[in-house]
Design an enzyme around this catalytic site. Structure first.
Site, PDB file in Angstrom:
ATOM      1  N   LEU A  49       0.922  -1.088  -0.021  1.00 38.69           N
ATOM      2  CA  LEU A  49      -0.062   0.125  -0.058  1.00 38.69           C
ATOM      3  C   LEU A  49       0.725   1.279   0.008  1.00 38.69           C
ATOM      4  CD1 LEU A  49      -2.880  -0.735   2.729  1.00 38.69           C
ATOM      5  CD2 LEU A  49      -2.996  -0.715  -0.069  1.00 38.69           C
ATOM      6  N   SER A  50       2.194   1.110   0.047  1.00 39.89           N
ATOM      7  CA  SER A  50       3.087   2.241   0.301  1.00 39.89           C
ATOM      8  C   SER A  50       3.336   2.957  -1.090  1.00 39.89           C
ATOM      9  CB  SER A  50       4.518   1.925   0.845  1.00 39.89           C
ATOM     10  OG  SER A  50       5.309   2.982   0.455  1.00 39.89           O
ATOM     11  N   PRO A  51       2.921   4.324  -1.285  1.00 35.01           N
ATOM     12  CA  PRO A  51       3.241   5.070  -2.405  1.00 35.01           C
ATOM     13  C   PRO A  51       5.132   5.224  -2.550  1.00 35.01           C
ATOM     14  CG  PRO A  51       2.911   6.597  -0.726  1.00 35.01           C
ATOM     15  CD  PRO A  51       2.500   5.331  -0.154  1.00 35.01           C
ATOM     16  N   THR A  78       7.265   2.819  -1.856  1.00 30.65           N
ATOM     17  CA  THR A  78       7.614   1.627  -2.194  1.00 30.65           C
ATOM     18  C   THR A  78       7.190   1.572  -3.940  1.00 30.65           C
ATOM     19  OG1 THR A  78       7.074   0.247  -0.473  1.00 30.65           O
ATOM     20  CG2 THR A  78       6.849  -1.040  -2.251  1.00 30.65           C
TER      21      THR A  78
END
Length: 198
Positions: free
Chosen positions: A11-13, A15
């Site tokens: 869910l990490s932008p 990443t």
């Protein structure tokens, strides 16, 4: 051979904004990547962080500006308000864990497929059809979406515990074999330089 333990969240932008640069750096230095998906919201709660929605407005505004700057700098399509965020990150993470066990495709490409689907393609990475498509795109059988769910759940939980013990507090987070820690996609250049100096 150098090892990089890679803690990340689907869910990490950030990443997503890391792209495949970690994989390029690892190939350059002959390093092995150990992919460790984890629950980023639980990690925040365990390490003094605050979920994005609960942060002070000054931090929210800065994060918005920074994501726009970074995506433009990297030439990556990016949606500041994706239609399916937040969503349940567990199914995509379990699929990655099953793919690691399977070993037949490209795990780095699979991770990037999930985060790209969320942040650039308006897809819900908790949905079975999206998970299957991402698996297939990375060279894995789409049937992995249905396999190893217990192992996936156990490993996902274990990755979080390990991350907390090792000083991880955000994603993406990279730890080398000599315990040098690098937080954020904007530290990949520093990771590259560190591996070159070893």
């Amino acid at each position: 051979m150098a090892q990089i333990d890679y803690y990340f969240a689907t869910l990490s932008p950030y990443t997503y904004l890391a792209g495949l640069r970690l994989e390029e750096i690892a190939a350059k230095h002959g390093a092995t990547i150990n992919y460790k998906p984890l629950d980023i919201i639980a990690l925040f709660g365990r390490t003094g962080g605050v979920p994005p929605k609960d942060r002070h407005i000054s931090r929210i505004e800065y994060r918005t500006q920074e994501m726009q700057r970074q995506s433009k700098k990297l030439g990556m399509a990016f949606n500041l308000q994706p239609a399916h965020w937040p969503t349940n990150a567990a199914p995509s993470s379990y699929a990655i864990i099953a793919a690691i066990q399977d070993g037949s495709g490209d795990v780095g490409q699979l991770v990037h497929s999930f985060v790209r689907a969320c942040w650039a393609e308006e897809k819900d990475i908790a949905q079975d059809d999206v998970i299957r498509a991402c698996l297939a795109d990375a060279g894995f059988s789409s049937d992995l979406a249905d396999s190893g769910l217990l192992l996936g759940a156990e490993t996902y939980t274990a990755n979080l515990e390990e991350a907390v013990e090792r000083g991880v507090f955000g994603a993406p987070f990279y730890i080398t074999g000599d315990d040098q820690r690098f937080w954020g996609q904007d530290r990949l250049e520093d990771l590259d330089r560190h591996l070159a100096d070893q």
